[in-house]
Design an enzyme around this catalytic site. Structure first.
Site, PDB file in Angstrom:
ATOM      1  N   SER A 116       5.009   9.794   6.590  1.00 59.47           N
ATOM      2  CA  SER A 116       5.233   8.418   7.011  1.00 59.47           C
ATOM      3  C   SER A 116       4.095   7.955   7.927  1.00 59.47           C
ATOM      4  O   SER A 116       3.743   8.636   8.877  1.00 59.47           O
ATOM      5  CB  SER A 116       6.565   8.349   7.740  1.00 59.47           C
ATOM      6  OG  SER A 116       6.829   7.033   8.080  1.00 59.47           O
ATOM      7  N   GLY A 117       3.517   6.808   7.590  1.00 60.30           N
ATOM      8  CA  GLY A 117       2.444   6.254   8.415  1.00 60.30           C
ATOM      9  C   GLY A 117       1.060   6.734   8.033  1.00 60.30           C
ATOM     10  O   GLY A 117       0.068   6.402   8.684  1.00 60.30           O
ATOM     11  N   THR A 121       1.422   3.009   1.621  1.00 59.28           N
ATOM     12  CA  THR A 121       1.692   1.642   1.190  1.00 59.28           C
ATOM     13  C   THR A 121       0.412   0.814   1.190  1.00 59.28           C
ATOM     14  O   THR A 121       0.159   0.034   0.276  1.00 59.28           O
ATOM     15  CB  THR A 121       2.762   1.018   2.098  1.00 59.28           C
ATOM     16  OG1 THR A 121       3.922   1.840   2.018  1.00 59.28           O
ATOM     17  CG2 THR A 121       3.111  -0.379   1.678  1.00 59.28           C
ATOM     18  N   ASN A 166       5.885   4.535  12.071  1.00 56.56           N
ATOM     19  CA  ASN A 166       5.113   3.517  11.380  1.00 56.56           C
ATOM     20  C   ASN A 166       5.771   2.159  11.616  1.00 56.56           C
ATOM     21  O   ASN A 166       6.964   2.011  11.407  1.00 56.56           O
ATOM     22  CB  ASN A 166       5.093   3.869   9.878  1.00 56.56           C
ATOM     23  CG  ASN A 166       4.292   2.876   9.056  1.00 56.56           C
ATOM     24  OD1 ASN A 166       3.823   1.854   9.572  1.00 56.56           O
ATOM     25  ND2 ASN A 166       4.145   3.172   7.790  1.00 56.56           N
ATOM     26  N   SER A 169       7.260   0.820   8.042  1.00 59.54           N
ATOM     27  CA  SER A 169       7.644   1.977   7.232  1.00 59.54           C
ATOM     28  C   SER A 169       8.504   1.559   6.044  1.00 59.54           C
ATOM     29  O   SER A 169       9.469   0.812   6.200  1.00 59.54           O
ATOM     30  CB  SER A 169       8.406   2.957   8.112  1.00 59.54           C
ATOM     31  OG  SER A 169       8.731   4.096   7.362  1.00 59.54           O
ATOM     32  N   SER A 170       8.145   2.036   4.865  1.00 55.35           N
ATOM     33  CA  SER A 170       8.950   1.726   3.683  1.00 55.35           C
ATOM     34  C   SER A 170      10.225   2.546   3.755  1.00 55.35           C
ATOM     35  O   SER A 170      10.166   3.756   3.841  1.00 55.35           O
ATOM     36  CB  SER A 170       8.198   2.096   2.408  1.00 55.35           C
ATOM     37  OG  SER A 170       6.825   1.877   2.551  1.00 55.35           O
ATOM     38  N   GLY A 390       7.350   9.052   2.676  1.00 55.55           N
ATOM     39  CA  GLY A 390       6.732  10.360   2.899  1.00 55.55           C
ATOM     40  C   GLY A 390       7.647  11.292   3.664  1.00 55.55           C
ATOM     41  O   GLY A 390       8.652  10.884   4.247  1.00 55.55           O
ATOM     42  N   GLU A 392       9.352  13.351   6.334  1.00 58.29           N
ATOM     43  CA  GLU A 392       9.698  12.759   7.621  1.00 58.29           C
ATOM     44  C   GLU A 392      10.401  13.757   8.528  1.00 58.29           C
ATOM     45  O   GLU A 392      11.347  14.415   8.106  1.00 58.29           O
ATOM     46  CB  GLU A 392      10.663  11.589   7.354  1.00 58.29           C
ATOM     47  CG  GLU A 392      10.351  10.336   8.097  1.00 58.29           C
ATOM     48  CD  GLU A 392      11.186   9.170   7.602  1.00 58.29           C
ATOM     49  OE1 GLU A 392      10.601   8.117   7.332  1.00 58.29           O
ATOM     50  OE2 GLU A 392      12.414   9.307   7.480  1.00 58.29           O
TER      51      GLU A 392
HETATM   52  N1  LIG Z   1      -6.753   1.991   4.794  1.00 56.95           N
HETATM   53  C1  LIG Z   1      -6.299   1.510   5.948  1.00 56.95           C
HETATM   54  N2  LIG Z   1      -7.075   0.729   6.710  1.00 56.95           N
HETATM   55  C2  LIG Z   1      -6.615   0.238   7.873  1.00 56.95           C
HETATM   56  N3  LIG Z   1      -5.386   0.482   8.373  1.00 56.95           N
HETATM   57  C3  LIG Z   1      -4.565   1.254   7.657  1.00 56.95           C
HETATM   58  C4  LIG Z   1      -4.969   1.807   6.411  1.00 56.95           C
HETATM   59  N4  LIG Z   1      -3.949   2.534   5.939  1.00 56.95           N
HETATM   60  C5  LIG Z   1      -2.955   2.437   6.845  1.00 56.95           C
HETATM   61  N5  LIG Z   1      -3.310   1.667   7.882  1.00 56.95           N
HETATM   62  C6  LIG Z   1      -2.475   1.338   9.073  1.00 56.95           C
HETATM   63  O1  LIG Z   1      -1.438   2.275   9.164  1.00 56.95           O
HETATM   64  C7  LIG Z   1      -0.160   1.647   9.065  1.00 56.95           C
HETATM   65  C8  LIG Z   1       0.778   2.511   8.256  1.00 56.95           C
HETATM   66  O2  LIG Z   1       0.350   2.578   6.908  1.00 56.95           O
HETATM   67  P1  LIG Z   1       1.358   2.578   5.701  1.00 56.95           P
HETATM   68  O3  LIG Z   1       0.550   2.421   4.480  1.00 56.95           O
HETATM   69  O4  LIG Z   1       2.449   1.636   5.924  1.00 56.95           O
HETATM   70  O5  LIG Z   1       1.919   4.061   5.798  1.00 56.95           O
HETATM   71  P2  LIG Z   1       2.953   4.805   4.825  1.00 56.95           P
HETATM   72  O6  LIG Z   1       3.262   3.877   3.704  1.00 56.95           O
HETATM   73  O7  LIG Z   1       2.238   6.031   4.386  1.00 56.95           O
HETATM   74  O8  LIG Z   1       4.112   5.137   5.665  1.00 56.95           O
HETATM   75  C9  LIG Z   1      -0.436   0.317   8.424  1.00 56.95           C
HETATM   76  O9  LIG Z   1       0.505  -0.625   8.815  1.00 56.95           O
HETATM   77  C10 LIG Z   1      -1.823  -0.012   8.945  1.00 56.95           C
HETATM   78  O10 LIG Z   1      -1.739  -0.537  10.237  1.00 56.95           O
HETATM   79 MG   LIG Z   2       5.039   3.039   3.181  1.00 55.30          MG
END
Ligand SMILES: Nc1ncnc2c1ncn2[C@@H]1O[C@H](COP(=O)(O)OP(=O)(O)O)[C@@H](O)[C@H]1O
Ligand SMILES: [Mg+2]
Length: 1003
Positions: A116-117, A121, A166, A169-170, A390, A392
């Site tokens: 997660s984070g 996404t 996060n 978070s989804s 992811g 967790e």
């Molecule tokens: N490629 C990226 N560039 C900039 N910031 C990112 C990037 N990937 C993630 N982040 C930051 O991290 C946070 C969490 O990412 P997210 O994709 O929601 O995580 P996950 O889906 O794996 O839980 C996002 O809201 C953003 O602020």
């Molecule tokens: Mg996500």
């Protein structure tokens, strides 16, 4: 795997290997060393290089800041470029998937994993955006594209929430199909959602929030809307929003997100009444949460007086009151109402809130899917994007974490199966012996969780369904009894002294592949049962809200038949997902979280090392390296390194495999350092390759100096020649003018041709109204004696045939003129060149070919250069027109026949090159595509073609770029521009670049 490898260009990344670590872990010499792996990742991360490959797998480290690497310009850079020519990037992966799909006509999926984070996404959004920008675009397609893009903010509003890990978070799993037509246009999509974490609706841990949409509505909703929904603009007033004590988050702007969602909803076909009903539900959930109960004299629950319940979905007060405080029990012949205690009523209320929200979410996904349906049901290909919650671990982990982590176990299992399988297949294909790789197989944990009768899921269901007093604790005892000895399972009771200290009495711990997680059994049974009392359901059937009516149909099977438990439903949906995935070609993005504090530029070694370990990256690398670090098609290897061996330089005459054999013998490769497969060379250690590459760089340098000297000399010579030529032309023109009245001779022939051209041009515009009107022919200039004489002759002689011949030639030229005059730069030069009947004599056509096509009546032939559809390599060919078709002939072979009925059109550029592209219609993918040709007698050939095929209007003069079908469904481009020198080459973007000299500025 083979196809993909040909796209690889490891060599390009070799040169950069020391500056910013290596771009591909496969080239890491110490490939078993976690520290070396980490060093490379860290080095690159600190240079803002967040992407690194392990072969075709992409590792992405969350930068937690905006890097300027996601711009439109970046997308353009990565479009159609060989996979590894540029630094690793999510766009390169997306592009590679897309191109592989188009060339192989098959389906793919991109599995994005990480905790997660870690950026899953975000990664999936980047892929979607890339497709939105890079796909062919039409009005219809743009509509689909916008819907695909905008489904995201809506689903995120309803399905994402701030957690400790996060801020976005989804809280549901998402699998999205993007459907493409055979040209690569995005024509539709479909979303599958997995297990939404409904418990969040009624309860949030400290520092976490409910789903975004609640805050968006309260913060961003218009005054009128809030008044209509009976809401106040203050999150603190709603019990379902205050438990986490963090309604406001600095990284989230609920107000502007609300606007985005509103806009998105309108694009994806939500009517006004849909949105009204939708937000009516969101508001009702908030109101429901505020509903308070009190005990009456007998201790039974009643809804506290004076509460406004009319907001609740238009359900009559009476019905609501009864439904929330009683349970219907079926006795033998009649139904009796059994009253709840206050505690029970609160439970029923929360269960109802969860059910409402959960079912509405499903309705939302279906509704979005309706708007993404591919209208045209023709054959399509898909790229699936899997962005699932992811792995967790929180300080307290419950049923939700159990499901989420189980899902990750399953995906890891799939990953192991698929990567090992594909690697093994490649070895088999190449005829190389497979060397088994030791790796951790997490099947043992999957079995522990899901095995029939003995797995944790079975035991949980058993406790949920059995009669008698089952509780969370009896479930724990049952697990201890049945799976107590399992190496990946431990509880307080079963633990040794040291471990016991870390476990509470109600805990059980699983040793997941990703690490240990301690689960608290409290709530497992309830959440798994997800009981919604029948009376609650019936209450909903009284609602006036259309969505609720739809979500709680009265025909729903009642409690008599037990619905499947939550975990079983989830397990089954994962089986379905695995089926979906295994039917497609897999690609992987592994996301890594650099630190726990969501900070940029902070690389926590321990944290990253742990993820590298459990994401199986080391194992994946080991599999990829199982013996061989590097593999390359013989042709490509030879092409790059042939300069290193006198026998292979500059050209190798034999097969590429023999060439490579010869080359590596010369280089002194030891026998245990490489293996030769059917189509590829496999090199065991990167250092062998590095040494070869270094030798190549040195050699290139030496060669470059040599070439540079030659080049300078050549250019100087060319310039001298050009000037001399110019002087000659000018002199000739003057001389021609001076001798224009003399009989045609070498001095005036070109000048006369020029005059003739002028005359013809004027003639074409002033043709006699009737062919028999001999007197109104435009008088030729005096110097065109032959025309003058011919006219005289015609006037006096009724020799019809000669007359016709002349007319034909004139008409031909007039036709050429109408097609090209003022449109194509070098047209004026062509006019003075008389057309001839054919450029290929009959005896120059191979007898075999002749025999095949003779019966169609040969009309015209001309030598052409044909450019290969794939590599754009030039090949000399004959282009022959018969009455019925155009033939492309290579000596004895007819390479392609284009029936004139299937000739869609011909494109030429407006510049002075002599390229022509023949566009053909073909629906059969086995058929060859369009032809890219270069012809020295372009005007003559095209004029002939347009007459023979009777397609005067099929020639199009285009500017800039011509799109053509390499084969049906696979497009290519020829780009035209003018420059100092004429050149034809394959550009970086994969297009054929044709540079011609600018006639206007040069004349
Ligand atoms: N490629 C990226 N560039 C900039 N910031 C990112 C990037 N990937 C993630 N982040 C930051 O991290 C946070 C969490 O990412 P997210 O994709 O929601 O995580 P996950 O889906 O794996 O839980 C996002 O809201 C953003 O602020
Ligand atoms: Mg996500």
């Amino acid at each position: 795997p083979q196809k993909r490898d040909t796209r690889r260009n490891m060599e390009a990344s070799l040169t950069a290997r020391d500056r910013v670590g290596i771009q591909d872990f496969v080239l890491l010499d110490a490939y078993t060393s976690e520290s070396a792996f980490l060093d490379n990742l860290r080095k690159r991360f600190h240079e803002n290089l967040i992407y690194t490959y392990v072969g075709t797998l992409l590792v992405s480290v969350n930068p937690y800041k905006d890097l300027d690497i996601y711009s439109k310009k970046q997308m353009d850079t990565y479009m159609g470029v060989n996979f590894f020519e540029l630094p690793p990037h999510i766009y390169a992966l997306a592009d590679n998937v897309f191109r592989t799909m188009l060339s192989e006509f098959n389906n793919h999926f991109i599995l994005i994993s990480g905790e997660s984070g870690a950026g899953k996404t975000e990664a999936s959004k980047k892929i979607l955006q890339f497709y939105a920008v890079s796909c062919p675009s039409t009005k219809l397609l743009n509509n689909v594209r916008d819907r695909l893009l905008l489904s995201n903010p809506v689903l995120e509003a309803f399905g994402n929430a701030k957690t400790l890990k996060n801020d976005n978070s989804s809280r549901f799993g998402k699998y999205m199909d993007i459907q493409f037509d055979h040209r690569g246009g995005a024509v539709g999509g479909h979303i599958l959602s997995y297990l939404l974490e409904k418990s969040r609706v009624v309860h949030q841990n400290h520092g976490e929030r409910n789903f975004h949409i609640f805050y968006q509505l309260v913060e961003g909703g218009e005054e009128d809307l809030l008044r209509w929904l009976g809401l106040e603009r203050n999150c603190k007033n709603y019990r379902y929003l205050v438990q986490g004590d963090c309604a406001k988050v600095s990284s989230i702007n609920d107000k502007s997100d609300w606007k985005t969602v509103q806009k998105a909803l309108s694009v994806i076909d939500f009517s006004e009444s849909d949105t009204e009903h939708l937000f009516g539900i969101i508001a009702s959930v908030l109101h429901l949460g505020n509903l308070k109960f009190e005990a009456d004299a007998r201790g039974y629950a009643t809804i506290k007086n004076n509460q406004e319940t009319h907001w609740l979905l238009g359900i009559p007060n009476q019905v609501l009151q009864q439904g929330l405080t009683h349970r219907k029990i079926e006795a033998k012949t009649e139904e009796v109402l059994s009253p709840f205690s206050v505690e029970h009523a609160v439970y029923a209320r929360d269960a109802l809130a969860k059910a409402i929200y959960g079912r509405t979410f499903n309705w939302l996904v279906n509704k979005i899917n309706e708007s993404l349906v591919n209208q045209d049901s023709s054959r399509k290909m898909v790229v699936g994007l899997l962005d699932i919650y992811g792995f967790e671990v929180f300080s307290v982990n419950s049923f939700e974490q159990f499901c989420i982590n189980y899902c990750n176990e399953k995906l890891q299992q799939l990953f192991i199966q698929l990567t090992l399988k594909s690697e093994q297949e490649e070895y088999e294909l190449e005829g190389i012996e497979w060397e088994p790789v030791p790796y951790f197989n997490n099947k043992i944990i999957c079995d522990l969780v899901e095995e029939k009768f003995r797995g944790i899921i079975s035991l949980l269901d058993e406790e949920c369904l059995r009669p008698g007093e089952a509780t969370d604790l009896t479930f724990l005892e049952k697990m201890e009894e049945k799976i107590g000895g399992h190496p990946h399972f431990v509880t307080h009771k079963l633990a040794d002294k040291n471990t016991r200290k870390t476990l509470e009495r109600g805990d059980f711990r699983l040793l997941h592949y990703a690490g240990e997680v301690t689960y608290c059994v409290v709530g497992f049974l309830d959440k798994n049962n997800d009981l919604l009392y029948r009376s609650g359901k019936e209450v909903m059937q009284h609602s006036k809200n259309a969505i609720i009516k739809h979500c709680f149909p009265s025909s729903e099977p009642d409690n008599k038949k037990r619905p499947e438990t939550v975990v079983t439903q989830f397990k089954n949906s994962l089986v379905g997902l695995t089926e979906i995935l295994t039917s497609k070609e897999p690609w992987y993005v592994r996301c890594i979280k650099p630190n726990e504090s969501k900070q940029p530029a902070k690389f926590d070694d321990v944290l990253v090392r742990h993820q590298v370990k459990y994401l199986g990256l080391m194992e994946h690398l080991r599999v990829r390296r199982a013996g061989f670090a590097y593999r390359r098609k013989y042709e490509i290897f030879l092409q790059r390194y042939k300069a290193l061996c006198p026998d292979t330089w500059p050209n190798w005459k034999g097969t590429p495999a023999e060439g490579v054999r010869c080359l590596i013998k010369h280089l002194g490769y030891k026998t245990d350092e490489y293996k030769l497969g059917r189509t590829k060379i496999f090199i065991r250690h990167p250092r062998t390759l590095f040494a070869t590459e270094d030798a190549f760089q040195v050699c290139k340098h030496q060669l470059a100096t040599k070439i540079e000297n030659c080049w300078r000399g050549l250019m100087a010579r060319k310039e001298r020649e050009r000037r001399a030529w110019a002087v000659k032309v000018i002199k000739k023109f003057i001389k021609g003018f001076m001798t224009r009245n003399q009989p045609a001779c070498i001095d005036n022939s070109e000048y006369l041709a020029y005059v003739r051209q002028n005359y013809l041009t004027r003639l074409k515009e002033n043709l006699p109204k009737s062919v028999l009107d001999m007197d109104s022919w435009l008088t030729p200039p005096p110097i065109l004696k032959e025309v003058n004489e011919l006219f005289m002759f015609l006037k006096n002689s009724p020799c019809y045939i000669v007359w016709m011949l002349l007319l034909l030639q004139l008409l031909l030229k007039a036709q050429t003129s109408s097609m090209f005059k003022g449109k194509k730069e070098n047209y004026p030069l062509s006019v003075c060149r008389p057309f001839v009947d054919t450029r290929i004599a009959l005896e120059d056509i191979n007898l075999k070919v002749l025999q095949t096509i003779q019966h169609e009546h040969l009309k015209y032939g001309v030598p052409v250069v044909k450019y290969d559809r794939n590599g754009f390599r030039p090949r000399l060919r004959q282009l022959i027109f018969t009455q019925e078709a155009a033939y492309l002939v290579e000596e004895t072979k007819i390479k392609q026949r284009i029936d004139f009925t299937s000739l869609k059109g011909v494109s030429v550029s407006n510049l002075s090159d002599n390229f022509l592209i023949l566009h053909v219609t073909c629906d059969d993918i086995k058929q060859k595509g369009d032809l890219v040709l270069q012809c020295d007698f372009l005007y003559e050939a095209l004029t002939n073609l347009s007459f023979i095929a009777d397609k005067q209007s099929c020639v199009k003069v285009v500017q800039g770029s011509v799109r053509f079908d390499i084969q049906p469904g696979r497009e290519g481009f020829v780009d035209f521009k003018s420059g100092q020198e004429s050149m034809v080459y394959r550009a970086k973007n994969g297009h054929l670049m044709v540079v011609s000299v600018d006639r206007k500025s040069n004349s």
